[in-house]
Design an enzyme around this catalytic site. Structure first.
Site, PDB file in Angstrom:
ATOM      1  N   HIS A 295      64.875  66.790  31.815  1.00  0.00           N
ATOM      2  CA  HIS A 295      63.761  66.041  31.242  1.00  0.00           C
ATOM      3  C   HIS A 295      62.591  66.983  31.053  1.00  0.00           C
ATOM      4  O   HIS A 295      62.391  67.880  31.865  1.00  0.00           O
ATOM      5  CB  HIS A 295      63.347  64.885  32.176  1.00  0.00           C
ATOM      6  CG  HIS A 295      62.525  63.859  31.487  1.00  0.00           C
ATOM      7  ND1 HIS A 295      61.181  64.015  31.309  1.00  0.00           N
ATOM      8  CD2 HIS A 295      62.869  62.690  30.899  1.00  0.00           C
ATOM      9  CE1 HIS A 295      60.733  62.965  30.637  1.00  0.00           C
ATOM     10  NE2 HIS A 295      61.722  62.146  30.384  1.00  0.00           N
TER      11      HIS A 295
ATOM     12  N   ASP B 184      68.557  57.875  30.824  1.00  0.00           N
ATOM     13  CA  ASP B 184      69.612  57.563  29.866  1.00  0.00           C
ATOM     14  C   ASP B 184      71.006  57.807  30.405  1.00  0.00           C
ATOM     15  O   ASP B 184      71.984  57.340  29.824  1.00  0.00           O
ATOM     16  CB  ASP B 184      69.409  58.388  28.585  1.00  0.00           C
ATOM     17  CG  ASP B 184      68.223  57.873  27.813  1.00  0.00           C
ATOM     18  OD1 ASP B 184      68.044  56.655  27.805  1.00  0.00           O
ATOM     19  OD2 ASP B 184      67.471  58.687  27.253  1.00  0.00           O
TER      20      ASP B 184
HETATM   21  N1  ACO Z   1      72.499  70.749  30.012  1.00  0.00           N
HETATM   22  C1  ACO Z   1      72.559  72.085  30.236  1.00  0.00           C
HETATM   23  N2  ACO Z   1      71.470  72.888  30.329  1.00  0.00           N
HETATM   24  C2  ACO Z   1      70.268  72.330  30.170  1.00  0.00           C
HETATM   25  C3  ACO Z   1      70.116  70.935  29.936  1.00  0.00           C
HETATM   26  C4  ACO Z   1      71.289  70.152  29.871  1.00  0.00           C
HETATM   27  N3  ACO Z   1      71.206  68.849  29.643  1.00  0.00           N
HETATM   28  N4  ACO Z   1      68.796  70.645  29.817  1.00  0.00           N
HETATM   29  C5  ACO Z   1      68.138  71.805  29.974  1.00  0.00           C
HETATM   30  N5  ACO Z   1      69.020  72.816  30.194  1.00  0.00           N
HETATM   31  C6  ACO Z   1      68.671  74.208  30.462  1.00  0.00           C
HETATM   32  C7  ACO Z   1      68.280  74.971  29.208  1.00  0.00           C
HETATM   33  O1  ACO Z   1      69.388  75.556  28.593  1.00  0.00           O
HETATM   34  C8  ACO Z   1      67.296  75.953  29.757  1.00  0.00           C
HETATM   35  O2  ACO Z   1      68.032  76.967  30.382  1.00  0.00           O
HETATM   36  P1  ACO Z   1      67.451  78.517  30.390  1.00  0.00           P
HETATM   37  O3  ACO Z   1      66.146  78.442  31.129  1.00  0.00           O
HETATM   38  O4  ACO Z   1      68.514  79.292  31.094  1.00  0.00           O
HETATM   39  O5  ACO Z   1      67.306  78.892  28.937  1.00  0.00           O
HETATM   40  C9  ACO Z   1      66.560  75.180  30.854  1.00  0.00           C
HETATM   41  O6  ACO Z   1      67.524  74.196  31.313  1.00  0.00           O
HETATM   42  C10 ACO Z   1      65.290  74.488  30.406  1.00  0.00           C
HETATM   43  O7  ACO Z   1      65.612  73.672  29.290  1.00  0.00           O
HETATM   44  P2  ACO Z   1      64.635  73.349  28.080  1.00  0.00           P
HETATM   45  O8  ACO Z   1      65.463  72.959  26.883  1.00  0.00           O
HETATM   46  O9  ACO Z   1      63.658  74.465  27.915  1.00  0.00           O
HETATM   47  O10 ACO Z   1      63.853  72.099  28.634  1.00  0.00           O
HETATM   48  P3  ACO Z   1      63.012  71.101  27.772  1.00  0.00           P
HETATM   49  O11 ACO Z   1      61.982  70.544  28.682  1.00  0.00           O
HETATM   50  O12 ACO Z   1      62.558  71.742  26.501  1.00  0.00           O
HETATM   51  O13 ACO Z   1      64.100  69.977  27.357  1.00  0.00           O
HETATM   52  C11 ACO Z   1      65.450  68.052  27.332  1.00  0.00           C
HETATM   53  C12 ACO Z   1      64.231  68.753  27.958  1.00  0.00           C
HETATM   54  C13 ACO Z   1      65.336  68.067  25.796  1.00  0.00           C
HETATM   55  C14 ACO Z   1      65.457  66.604  27.796  1.00  0.00           C
HETATM   56  C15 ACO Z   1      66.731  68.805  27.775  1.00  0.00           C
HETATM   57  O14 ACO Z   1      66.828  68.780  29.186  1.00  0.00           O
HETATM   58  C16 ACO Z   1      67.993  68.207  27.155  1.00  0.00           C
HETATM   59  O15 ACO Z   1      68.375  68.594  26.046  1.00  0.00           O
HETATM   60  N6  ACO Z   1      68.695  67.250  27.877  1.00  0.00           N
HETATM   61  C17 ACO Z   1      69.867  66.591  27.326  1.00  0.00           C
HETATM   62  C18 ACO Z   1      69.435  65.478  26.383  1.00  0.00           C
HETATM   63  C19 ACO Z   1      68.847  64.274  27.102  1.00  0.00           C
HETATM   64  O16 ACO Z   1      69.408  63.789  28.082  1.00  0.00           O
HETATM   65  N7  ACO Z   1      67.723  63.786  26.582  1.00  0.00           N
HETATM   66  C20 ACO Z   1      67.051  62.574  27.116  1.00  0.00           C
HETATM   67  C21 ACO Z   1      65.727  62.884  27.706  1.00  0.00           C
HETATM   68  S1  ACO Z   1      65.059  61.460  28.466  1.00  0.00           S
HETATM   69  C22 ACO Z   1      64.368  60.624  27.202  1.00  0.00           C
HETATM   70  O17 ACO Z   1      64.010  61.090  26.166  1.00  0.00           O
HETATM   71  C23 ACO Z   1      64.249  59.170  27.405  1.00  0.00           C
END
Ligand code: ACO
Length: 427
Positions: free
Chosen positions: A306, A363
């Protein structure tokens, strides 16, 4: 003495005011930075940028706290119903009995959607995704309610709010009936907000729809948990669209589109599709955890991580408990749930997820409950939109009442500098 931050740019110092919120959150006010120094700040994805001051929702992602207007999400989910929470978010205080009764009656009075809207929905192919249809229908509402809202009139503002709260769940239910090729039903005014939504979605022919209290209570709770989440992607969209003085319905329609994406509200659908994929592949959760960790693989574990929660999402805790209860009470034995539990266990013990503070989000579990309730996967994000509607309205209202300026970020240009035009024969 007022606190200030000092920033030094190429040897020159500038003092910037510090703003402190009621929960001691600190911001550096950079509104004068460009006019004083010529420099702007750069923050793609607005990870560190506060776009507004807001009195609606407080969340602390590190501590896992979420409060609407000062009330904890745990207490609201346990003690309030969805319309009470909607009133609280939009108007700032919990309603007393007569305020809530009036609010409810006013919503009922506005729940008829113009018959011509049925012609609009008939034009969509059955393959259309319900979120695309919902966004279009919400926008189409502006054609049937062309008068723009005078935000200086409390009465006009109230009427527009009640209208969208009344008509949106009808449109939401229609997106499902359209998909199934069923007749579009109007709201039954003898039923509560949530009961009526379920009836409009699921009634078969003229046979009365039998309400199930477990399903009604769980859906009410889910809607409360989704009702607001401060400046997320769809809410920021609603505020920024509304900041151009576009009307409430047009702003909400934009919010629906923003919510649709799999990185935001669309994640609940993506979670179930991912779990189905794991099941079809033989159910090996470790294989998919490894895929999620592999930087050369675009696969992400849907429902994990998140932008602001770097701790357990408090809503996920409540939903997880509700999911267990609903499945037990409805007697649902879903292999997908076992895969979800396995995935959660492996991920929570894995160093990759621990290091990045990636916990299951709201979610991850909501899709499982929706599925147990018999709601089709493509409708999950529509249910989220119904829940988020009061939050969008509250944020739009706050933005307009505070007379916020039009949202217009700046950029740092990294393209070509000026060059001479070449005639086509010389390229
Ligand atoms: N699976 C695997 N790796 C992940 C995930 C995941 N779901 N989420 C984040 N990471 C990793 C990234 O690859 C990154 O790794 P790194 O530092 O080695 O490059 C690190 O964790 C940080 O991730 P970011 O993408 O920079 O985090 P951000 O805050 O931008 O993204 C997000 C948050 C979009 C929710 C992300 O965690 C994601 O894509 N999750 C899956 C989709 C999801 O469940 N979305 C619902 C969110 S809740 C809502 O909107 C109601």
């Amino acid at each position: 003495m007022a606190k200030v931050a000092t920033i030094e740019i190429e040897g020159k110092k500038y003092e910037l005011p510090i703003v402190v919120g009621s929960e001691n959150e600190t911001a550096v006010d950079i509104t004068q930075l460009r006019s004083q120094s010529g420099a702007i700040t750069l923050d793609p994805g607005y990870k560190n940028t506060g776009a507004c001051e807001s009195a609606i929702t407080f969340l602390d992602g590190e501590k896992g706290i979420l409060r609407y207007r000062g009330y904890s999400i745990e207490e609201l989910a346990e003690k309030a119903d969805f319309l009470e929470v909607a009133y609280l978010l939009i108007f700032g205080e919990l309603p007393n009995k007569s305020q809530l009764d009036n609010f409810y009656t006013d919503i009922l009075d506005q729940s008829i959607v113009n018959e011509d809207m049925k012609t609009v929905i008939k034009g969509f192919p059955e393959s259309a995704h319900p979120m695309g249809v919902l966004s279009s229908l919400t926008s189409a509402l502006t054609a049937f309610n062309p008068k723009s809202v005078n935000v200086d009139s409390e009465e006009e503002m109230y009427r527009a709010i009640v209208k969208i709260l009344a008509k949106f769940p009808v449109l939401a239910a229609w997106t499902l009936r359209k998909k199934k090729g069923e007749d579009l039903l109007n709201r039954d005014t003898n039923l509560g907000y949530v009961e009526s939504l379920l009836r409009m979605m699921f009634q078969k022919g003229t046979k009365p729809y039998k309400q199930n209290k477990t399903v009604v209570d769980a859906l009410d709770k889910l809607l409360i948990l989704h009702a607001d989440h401060e400046q997320n992607c769809s809410t920021s969209t609603v505020r920024i669209v509304g900041s151009s003085h576009a009307g409430l319905f047009a702003s909400i329609s934009a919010g629906v589109s923003a919510l649709w994406g799999p990185l935001h509200g669309g994640a609940n659908q993506a979670v179930i599709e991912m779990l189905e994929e794991i099941k079809a592949d033989g159910g090996d959760t470790t294989k998919f955890i490894n895929k999620a960790k592999d930087k050369d693989d675009p696969f992400r574990l849907m429902g994990f991580g998140h932008r602001v929660y770097k701790n357990f999402d408090p809503r996920a805790k409540i939903i997880k408990k509700a999911a267990d209860e609903v499945l037990a009470q409805l007697g649902v034995d879903d292999p997908i749930l076992e895969i979800a539990k396995g995935l959660e266990k492996v991920a929570l013990e894995d160093q990759y997820f621990i290091d990045r503070k990636l916990y299951p989000n709201v979610d991850f579990y909501s899709g499982i409950i929706y599925r147990a309730m018999g709601i089709p996967t493509e409708m999950f994000t529509v249910m989220f939109a119904v829940g988020r509607l009061p939050g969008w309205i509250a944020q739009w209202r706050e933005m307009r009442l505070r007379k916020e300026p039009i949202g217009r970020p700046r950029q740092i240009y990294i393209g070509e500098t000026q060059r001479k035009f070449k005639m086509i024969e010389n390229r």
